[in-house]
Scaffold this active site. Structure first.
Site, PDB file in Angstrom:
ATOM      1  N   ARG A  43     164.681  42.436  39.344  1.00 58.18           N
ATOM      2  CA  ARG A  43     165.650  42.696  40.449  1.00 58.18           C
ATOM      3  C   ARG A  43     165.380  41.885  41.628  1.00 58.18           C
ATOM      4  O   ARG A  43     164.116  41.537  42.081  1.00 58.18           O
ATOM      5  CB  ARG A  43     165.631  44.214  41.028  1.00 58.18           C
ATOM      6  CG  ARG A  43     166.442  45.033  39.975  1.00 58.18           C
ATOM      7  CD  ARG A  43     167.980  44.838  40.184  1.00 58.18           C
ATOM      8  NE  ARG A  43     168.319  45.194  41.515  1.00 58.18           N
ATOM      9  CZ  ARG A  43     168.724  46.510  41.943  1.00 58.18           C
ATOM     10  NH1 ARG A  43     168.884  47.381  41.403  1.00 58.18           N
ATOM     11  NH2 ARG A  43     169.171  46.340  43.238  1.00 58.18           N
ATOM     12  N   ASP A  88     123.532  15.779  23.568  1.00 59.71           N
ATOM     13  CA  ASP A  88     123.571  15.875  24.851  1.00 59.71           C
ATOM     14  C   ASP A  88     123.585  17.499  25.121  1.00 59.71           C
ATOM     15  O   ASP A  88     123.820  18.344  24.117  1.00 59.71           O
ATOM     16  CB  ASP A  88     124.892  15.730  25.505  1.00 59.71           C
ATOM     17  CG  ASP A  88     125.176  15.959  26.917  1.00 59.71           C
ATOM     18  OD1 ASP A  88     123.951  16.185  27.713  1.00 59.71           O
ATOM     19  OD2 ASP A  88     126.387  15.869  27.546  1.00 59.71           O
ATOM     20  N   TYR A  89     122.852  17.878  26.028  1.00 59.23           N
ATOM     21  CA  TYR A  89     122.470  19.180  26.287  1.00 59.23           C
ATOM     22  C   TYR A  89     122.884  19.585  27.902  1.00 59.23           C
ATOM     23  O   TYR A  89     122.066  19.009  28.704  1.00 59.23           O
ATOM     24  CB  TYR A  89     121.098  19.875  25.968  1.00 59.23           C
ATOM     25  CG  TYR A  89     121.052  21.292  26.409  1.00 59.23           C
ATOM     26  CD1 TYR A  89     121.738  22.516  25.743  1.00 59.23           C
ATOM     27  CD2 TYR A  89     120.485  21.558  27.411  1.00 59.23           C
ATOM     28  CE1 TYR A  89     121.719  23.576  26.030  1.00 59.23           C
ATOM     29  CE2 TYR A  89     120.007  23.007  27.948  1.00 59.23           C
ATOM     30  CZ  TYR A  89     120.811  23.939  27.137  1.00 59.23           C
ATOM     31  OH  TYR A  89     120.753  25.330  27.483  1.00 59.23           O
ATOM     32  N   TYR A 111     168.369  45.374  29.860  1.00 62.81           N
ATOM     33  CA  TYR A 111     167.674  46.224  30.636  1.00 62.81           C
ATOM     34  C   TYR A 111     167.545  47.595  30.282  1.00 62.81           C
ATOM     35  O   TYR A 111     166.370  47.982  30.001  1.00 62.81           O
ATOM     36  CB  TYR A 111     168.304  45.953  32.023  1.00 62.81           C
ATOM     37  CG  TYR A 111     167.701  46.764  33.105  1.00 62.81           C
ATOM     38  CD1 TYR A 111     166.384  46.594  33.509  1.00 62.81           C
ATOM     39  CD2 TYR A 111     168.506  47.990  33.558  1.00 62.81           C
ATOM     40  CE1 TYR A 111     165.922  47.380  34.455  1.00 62.81           C
ATOM     41  CE2 TYR A 111     167.884  48.803  34.524  1.00 62.81           C
ATOM     42  CZ  TYR A 111     166.544  48.494  35.002  1.00 62.81           C
ATOM     43  OH  TYR A 111     166.031  49.348  35.742  1.00 62.81           O
ATOM     44  N   GLY A 113     157.638  48.399  47.962  1.00 61.39           N
ATOM     45  CA  GLY A 113     156.530  47.966  48.165  1.00 61.39           C
ATOM     46  C   GLY A 113     156.209  46.521  47.863  1.00 61.39           C
ATOM     47  O   GLY A 113     155.839  45.674  48.586  1.00 61.39           O
TER      48      GLY A 113
END
Ligand code: GDG
Length: 502
Positions: free
Chosen positions: A10, A497-498, A86, A30
């Site tokens: 709405r 890789d770390y 709806y 609200g």
């Protein structure tokens, strides 16, 4: 310029027609207040149904023009769509299941088809107005497919979604035949929000059990994207309710109430007509009060407002008839010449009347069987600027997680509600003040403006996080390519890789 697009079923406007002219009045709800600071700004926009069937193209153009001046964009629905999308899928399938009342649910293919089609209709309007860089915020259970539909067309767009009603546990949710499609729709959002931690947890659980997704803490990895799922308990416009007590119209109405109810203690109850609100159980507990405590006969009044809602749906019509009967029965049994135990109104009132009642009532009785949040309880607290009055609140309302200084009750326990009313009627003023002060601090702090800001800030953070992850994540296609090249080459170097040192 980058804009924010709000989408809800709405529009925040009441539309009325007289002699071919349309009058548009901004709604005082609200959500409309909270989002007012957003959608009225610059070229931001709110997309939604104007609340009335308008089929004539010329009329549609006229209304569209009027709405555009207010930064609103209509999605026109036909009567058929209103019936099936709806009233049908939204209110007869999702609403009962999401409120744990699955016996009321209807699983009709026609309802689902209309739900899907209308969500697409909303999508088409969003596609018309959305530009690169825009932020989209979708609201509530009528539009759960929309985030996914938007993502499919505009994968880069930032999209948040907030559900205002509960999200049920997996065992309930899986009853819906289209459960996977609904989850996929919701996971089109970057940030998916709920009112309570339990709703959030239920959603994460349902997603991980129904879809092939990975969840880690509150993040769902879905289609190479990270969707963040979080809790955003909605607030109210605290200052508005706190200050309305000084409004001359409100003061006048309070004076009327004082004259009408002189020595009576007033228990206030305000809801939309809905089986989730526990209205019949509330009446049973009031009846029990008069049976067990005849000393309150002639002294306590239940002032009950039920706002008409969805009364074309059979269960709602039945509920209204049952309330009528129950109220009539209690009034006929207990009334005296000068006193009516229940003042019952089946209609809505202006905000000033609500405020006068919030200010005047000794007790506010809010006992839903399930409620996403429940704003009435927060409005009562905000209105009590003298820090007195007692709130009795169902543990099934989202608000009970914040308003822990209310008298918390299980809405199925009629005896406990009756006891809570007795406790409230006898609560010493210092205890009322202590509890009310605590609750007012919470409602004041976590108000609607705070809520909107929190959600928007979090959405930006989530988008930044996703950008950072893009640099690291290898998608399916690239993974295949890397594998092929690895196998085809004669010379290979492996880098280990770390944590990023290389
Ligand atoms: C849904 C969720 C969630 C009521 N009577 C009148 C009137 N009202 C206003 C109240 C309040 C609002 O309606 C009702 O809000 P609730 O939160 O209590 O309940 P729902 O309508 O079911 O709302 C709920 C909410 O969405 C928000 O996310 O909290 O859980 O079900 O603001 O003041 N307003 C006027 N006249 C009336 O007679 N003007």
């Amino acid at each position: 310029m980058r804009k924010t697009i709000i989408v809800s079923n709405r529009l925040p406007v009441k539309i009325s027609e007289a002699d071919g002219d349309y009058t548009l009045q901004p709604s005082e709800g609200g959500l409309a207040t909270g989002l007012g600071s957003i959608y009225r700004e610059g070229n931001n926009i709110w997309i939604g149904w104007p609340g009335q069937e308008i089929t004539d193209q010329k009329e549609q153009d006229k209304v569209t023009k009027q709405l555009r001046k207010m930064n609103l964009m209509p999605v026109f629905l036909t009567q058929d769509e209103i019936n099936n999308f709806y009233e049908g899928f939204s209110n007869e399938t999702l609403w009962p299941v999401f409120h744990y009342m699955s016996v009321y649910a209807r699983y009709e293919q026609d309802y689902w088809d209309a739900y899907y089609q209308v969500n697409r209709k909303f999508r088409d309007i969003v596609l018309k107005v959305a530009e690169p860089g825009d932020i989209i915020w979708i609201h509530d259970y009528q539009l759960l497919l929309l985030p996914g539909m938007i993502r499919a067309e505009m994968p880069e767009r930032s999209c948040g979604c907030l559900q205002h009603i509960p999200f049920p546990s997996y065992e309930l949710f899986r009853l819906i035949p289209w459960r996977a499609e609904i989850l996929e729709g919701m996971l089109g959002a970057d940030l998916m929000g709920f009112h309570t931690f339990d709703d959030t947890r239920h959603f994460l659980n349902a997603a991980s059990r129904i879809l092939p997704v990975n969840t880690s803490a509150n993040i769902v990895s879905y289609n190479d994207r990270a969707v963040v799922v979080e809790t955003f308990p909605m607030g109210i416009d605290f200052n508005k309710y706190a200050e309305m007590g000084n409004d001359p119209e409100v003061l006048q109405q309070m004076q009327h109430l004082k004259e009408n109810f002189q020595q009576d203690r007033l228990i206030l109850s305000i809801d939309r007509l809905d089986y989730s609100k526990g209205i019949l159980q509330r009446l049973q507990s009031f009846e029990l009060l008069l049976q067990l405590h005849p000393e309150y006969i002639g002294k306590v009044v239940l002032y009950m407002i039920v706002v008409p809602s969805r009364d074309t749906v059979p269960q709602y019509k039945e509920l209204r008839d049952e309330i009528d009967k129950y109220v009539g029965n209690i009034n006929a049994r207990f009334r005296t010449l000068a006193w009516h135990p229940i003042q019952y109104f089946y209609r809505s009132f202006p905000l000033e009347t609500l405020s006068a009642l919030y200010n005047f009532a000794d007790i506010c009785l809010v006992t839903p069987m399930r409620d996403g949040m429940n704003l009435v309880s927060k409005e009562y607290v905000a209105s009590r600027h003298n820090n007195d009055g007692v709130l009795i609140l169902s543990e099934m309302a989202g608000a009970s997680k914040e308003l822990i200084d209310a008298i918390i009750v299980n809405p199925n326990n009629i005896g406990a509600i009756t006891r809570a009313i007795v406790d409230a009627l006898n609560m010493p003023l210092p205890e009322q003040t202590r509890r009310m002060k605590q609750m007012r601090t919470i409602v004041a702090k976590f108000n609607i403006h705070h809520w909107v800001k929190l959600f928007m800030t979090r959405l930006h953070e989530v988008n930044d996080m996703q950008q950072n992850m893009l640099a690291r994540l290898v998608n399916q296609e690239t993974a295949v390519l890397i594998r092929q090249q690895y196998h085809n080459t004669k010379k290979r170097i492996t880098f280990l890789d770390y944590d990023g040192p290389l």
